[in-house]
Design a protein around this motif. Structure first.
Motif, PDB file in Angstrom:
ATOM      1  N   SER A 176       0.836  -1.201   0.000  1.00 17.90           N
ATOM      2  CA  SER A 176       0.000   0.000   0.000  1.00 17.90           C
ATOM      3  C   SER A 176       0.871   1.251   0.000  1.00 17.90           C
ATOM      4  N   PRO A 177       0.437   2.316  -0.672  1.00 14.15           N
ATOM      5  CA  PRO A 177       1.245   3.534  -0.745  1.00 14.15           C
ATOM      6  C   PRO A 177       1.310   4.249   0.598  1.00 14.15           C
ATOM      7  N   LEU A 178       2.380   4.998   0.791  1.00 12.43           N
ATOM      8  CA  LEU A 178       2.568   5.834   1.968  1.00 12.43           C
ATOM      9  C   LEU A 178       2.623   7.284   1.492  1.00 12.43           C
ATOM     10  N   GLU A 179       1.699   8.091   1.945  1.00 15.61           N
ATOM     11  CA  GLU A 179       1.622   9.480   1.493  1.00 15.61           C
ATOM     12  C   GLU A 179       2.776  10.271   2.114  1.00 15.61           C
ATOM     13  N   VAL A 180       3.868  10.397   1.356  1.00 10.80           N
ATOM     14  CA  VAL A 180       5.104  10.959   1.913  1.00 10.80           C
ATOM     15  C   VAL A 180       4.998  12.451   2.184  1.00 10.80           C
ATOM     16  N   SER A 181       4.049  13.130   1.577  1.00  5.96           N
ATOM     17  CA  SER A 181       3.875  14.547   1.888  1.00  5.96           C
ATOM     18  C   SER A 181       3.149  14.749   3.212  1.00  5.96           C
ATOM     19  N   ASP A 182       2.659  13.652   3.797  1.00  5.65           N
ATOM     20  CA  ASP A 182       2.002  13.706   5.106  1.00  5.65           C
ATOM     21  C   ASP A 182       2.882  13.079   6.185  1.00  5.65           C
ATOM     22  N   LYS A 183       3.446  11.896   5.916  1.00  3.40           N
ATOM     23  CA  LYS A 183       4.327  11.232   6.879  1.00  3.40           C
ATOM     24  C   LYS A 183       5.203  10.235   6.152  1.00  3.40           C
ATOM     25  N   LEU A 184       6.352   9.931   6.744  1.00  3.55           N
ATOM     26  CA  LEU A 184       7.325   9.036   6.127  1.00  3.55           C
ATOM     27  C   LEU A 184       7.404   7.680   6.813  1.00  3.55           C
ATOM     28  N   TRP A 185       6.718   7.518   7.934  1.00  3.41           N
ATOM     29  CA  TRP A 185       6.780   6.239   8.655  1.00  3.41           C
ATOM     30  C   TRP A 185       5.522   6.097   9.509  1.00  3.41           C
ATOM     31  N   GLU A 186       5.262   4.840   9.920  1.00  5.21           N
ATOM     32  CA  GLU A 186       4.153   4.569  10.815  1.00  5.21           C
ATOM     33  C   GLU A 186       4.382   3.265  11.557  1.00  5.21           C
ATOM     34  N   VAL A 187       3.780   3.174  12.730  1.00  4.69           N
ATOM     35  CA  VAL A 187       3.855   1.978  13.579  1.00  4.69           C
ATOM     36  C   VAL A 187       2.450   1.584  13.989  1.00  4.69           C
ATOM     37  N   LYS A 188       2.139   0.307  13.862  1.00  6.64           N
ATOM     38  CA  LYS A 188       0.858  -0.223  14.318  1.00  6.64           C
ATOM     39  C   LYS A 188       1.135  -1.255  15.412  1.00  6.64           C
ATOM     40  N   ILE A 189       0.484  -1.080  16.559  1.00  8.44           N
ATOM     41  CA  ILE A 189       0.751  -1.890  17.745  1.00  8.44           C
ATOM     42  C   ILE A 189      -0.489  -2.712  18.086  1.00  8.44           C
TER      43      ILE A 189
END
Length: 622
Positions: A176-189
């Motif tokens: 899935s794409p990552l909207e780099v103009s909004d954020k460059l990383w994410e964590v799901k716990i």
């Protein structure tokens, strides 16, 4: 082609003028690395430049989190889950601020500038300070950072189907794409019963449960848990005094549990090895890790010219510089010639015919085939490499060992495909070549983030020609495994000693900075010399790490596939064990679990051969 140059220069000039004119005064901007820009240019809908990995935790936290999600637990909440064994988004945010991550790695609080895709916007620039400063400093900037972390860190439901749910979520995060103009990383716990997700192997789960049982017995024997070690059966019935509920809550609290952190980031932020090294700054052992890195740097720099005069020291440095220049210039020429040779002798990717057959039959399914496993103890793998290497008169490494096992699995996969497409005898095979090309990424800083440095794209790569089909591949067994390993070692050693990784890194920078985007994509699609697999070796910490007291039991990383390469394998060492993970195109590897079994089959053959060699050596008295 002149119009492409003119268009490229026009876009470059206009974007930089827009950045100067339109950027807000409150924003901090920094230049993106050339490799980061290339990752944005080269990714496609089917090949996202998004490294992904997970961490699996177990045990109890050192203390309750200050966040709202981990506040005082009622009896009813404890019946659902024990908060002491639950790692939450608030725990992650507290660890982030306590470790001063905004100051150490400000790029994590950046996004790609929408005006010019070659710059980062740092909306929360925090200068590095003493450890713990961010935790004590509750000013407006730190509160804004905590609020921003809510966009990056979230909690989700735990996995219900063993391994399958985790596999599906990993595939989604890779594709899935990552909207780099909004954020460059994410964590799901997520949190759930120990071993329910498959992130921690069943063998490790058994060891954790046994260790907890022994710990409880020791505490009971010492009288620390008097009255809790042996309890009468609890009668769960309604009561106004709540006694049975408290007993039931204590029972639930004693049930082992796990927390799984799914992490993904865009390659524009940093390479996967740098990201994992930076995440270690969150661990309780972060200061110890940094001290070890600094000690190693002092050790390498201290004894080089100790005791020499200033003139001799200067001459020694000059000679070393000349030697490096000579090595790089001659080695680069040799590496370019070698890559050209590989392109000439490997006219097509062995999996191209498989792809064409799948597309013709309508079986080309998009997505990724994913699997992971614990392979072997690190000490055992080193022993196998040492024994076979000594017998063959070469210095085999653990990386050589598993690259050899992966090439054997790739060959078996190709044989299976060809038998499915058109069953035929071994001597009539058309696509299973005697050699396959393997891409090996190399982190130019040794997989660590140096002191006073932030994350970046310090990655290069080389291509090695390794043996494909050998006599034992079609029938299983035999003694050709050690011969394959020796040939893999020689091929890898030739490339390791060359400046090929540094050259590839410099070429990526040059192409990204000066060539049109279409040219850059074409060059790097051909630069892999029709390799069919990429094998990355990630060296983790030799001891078990902890996050807020909870042990990091296992981790696994998954490669974003480079253009034209259908199979990616990560070989990772951590806490004295080696784990494997694979992410592949589904047409190339329909069953990733079977692929890893083939890797382990080859490892088992080498293990048996090493045991036989050791038995012969002891019998001969040497």
């Amino acid at each position: 082609m002149d119009h492409q140059w003119i268009l490229s220069l026009t876009v470059y000039f206009c974007s930089h003028m827009a950045l100067v004119i339109l950027r807000p005064a409150t924003m901090n901007y920094c230049q993106m690395t050339s490799v980061g820009r290339f990752s944005l240019q080269s990714e496609t809908e089917g090949n996202r430049s998004i490294p992904t990995f997970f961490l699996a935790l177990s045990g109890e936290k050192k203390e309750a989190s200050k966040g709202g999600n981990s506040g005082p637990a009622t009896d009813a909440a404890m019946l659902k889950f024990s908060p002491r064994k639950k790692f939450t988004a608030s725990d992650f945010e507290d660890a982030w601020m306590r470790s001063d991550m905004p100051g150490r790695h400000p790029r994590f609080h950046s996004r790609v500038c929408p005006l010019t895709r070659g710059h980062f916007e740092e909306t929360h620039r925090v200068h590095p300070g003493p450890t713990g400063e961010m935790e004590e400093q509750e000013d407006g900037a730190s509160l804004e950072i905590k609020a921003e972390l809510d966009r990056h860190v979230s909690e989700t439901m735990h996995f219900s189907a063993y391994r399958d749910d985790l596999r599906n979520r990993l595939e989604h995060m890779l594709m899935s794409p990552l909207e780099v103009s909004d954020k460059l990383w994410e964590v799901k716990i997520s949190n759930g019963p120990l071993g329910s997700s498959g992130a921690i192997s069943r063998a490790k789960v058994d060891k954790i449960v046994e260790a907890d049982r022994r710990k409880l017995l020791r505490r009971s024997a010492s009288g620390e848990d008097k009255g809790d070690s042996v309890k009468a059966p609890v009668i769960r019935r309604r009561t106004t005094k709540g006694g049975p509920w408290k007993e039931a809550a204590k029972e639930v609290e004693s049930v082992p549990s796990e927390s799984v952190l799914l992490f993904r980031s865009h390659h524009a932020l940093a390479d996967g090895a740098s990201i994992m090294a930076a995440i270690s700054d969150l661990c309780d052992e972060a200061e110890e890790i940094r001290a070890n890195v600094e000690a190693e740097l002092r050790k390498r720099a201290g004894g080089r010219n100790e005791g020499q005069s200033v003139l001799l020291r200067w001459l020694s440095r000059l000679a070393r510089l000349l030697k490096i220049c000579l090595w790089f210039s001659l080695g680069s020429l040799k590496a370019i010639v070698h890559l050209g040779y590989l392109q000439l002798v490997t006219r097509q990717n062995p999996f191209d015919a498989v792809r064409e057959d799948a597309e013709r039959k309508g079986l080309a399914i998009p997505g990724r085939s994913i699997s992971w496993c614990d392979a072997a103890p690190l000490a055992e793998a080193k022993r196998i490499a040492r024994i076979i290497g000594k017998d063959r008169g070469v210095g085999i490494t653990v990386n050589d060992l598993f690259v050899s096992c992966v090439t054997a699995a790739v060959t078996r996969q190709l044989i299976e495909h060809e038998e499915f497409m058109a069953p035929m005898a071994a001597h009539m095979r058309k696509f299973v070549a005697p050699y396959v090309n393997v891409v090996v990424p190399v982190h130019l800083r040794g997989g660590v983030v140096l002191p006073d440095e932030s994350v970046g794209n310090n990655i290069g790569a080389f291509v090695a020609r390794c043996p494909g089909e050998m006599k034992h591949d079609a029938v299983g067994g035999g003694t050709a495994s050690a011969e394959r390993l020796q040939r893999v070692h020689r091929s890898l050693l030739k490339s390791k000693r060359s400046p090929a990784p540094f050259l590839s890194h410099k070429m990526a920078k040059f192409c990204s900075d000066y060539l049109p985007e279409g040219w850059t994509k074409a060059i790097f699609e051909r630069a892999n010399a029709n390799a069919c697999v990429v094998v990355s070796n990630v060296r983790g910490y030799d001891k078990k790490l902890h996050l807020n007291g909870m042990a990091v039991e296992s981790s696994a990383g998954f490669l974003p596939l480079p253009p034209g390469i259908p199979v990616g394998v990560v070989v990772q060492s951590y806490a004295g064990a080696i784990s494997l993970s694979v992410a592949a195109e589904k047409f190339a590897v329909p069953d990733a679990d079977k692929f890893l079994r083939w890797v382990l089959d080859e490892y088992q053959r080498l293990r048996e051969e090493a045991s036989e060699l050791e038995r012969k050596r002891r019998g001969s008295g040497f």
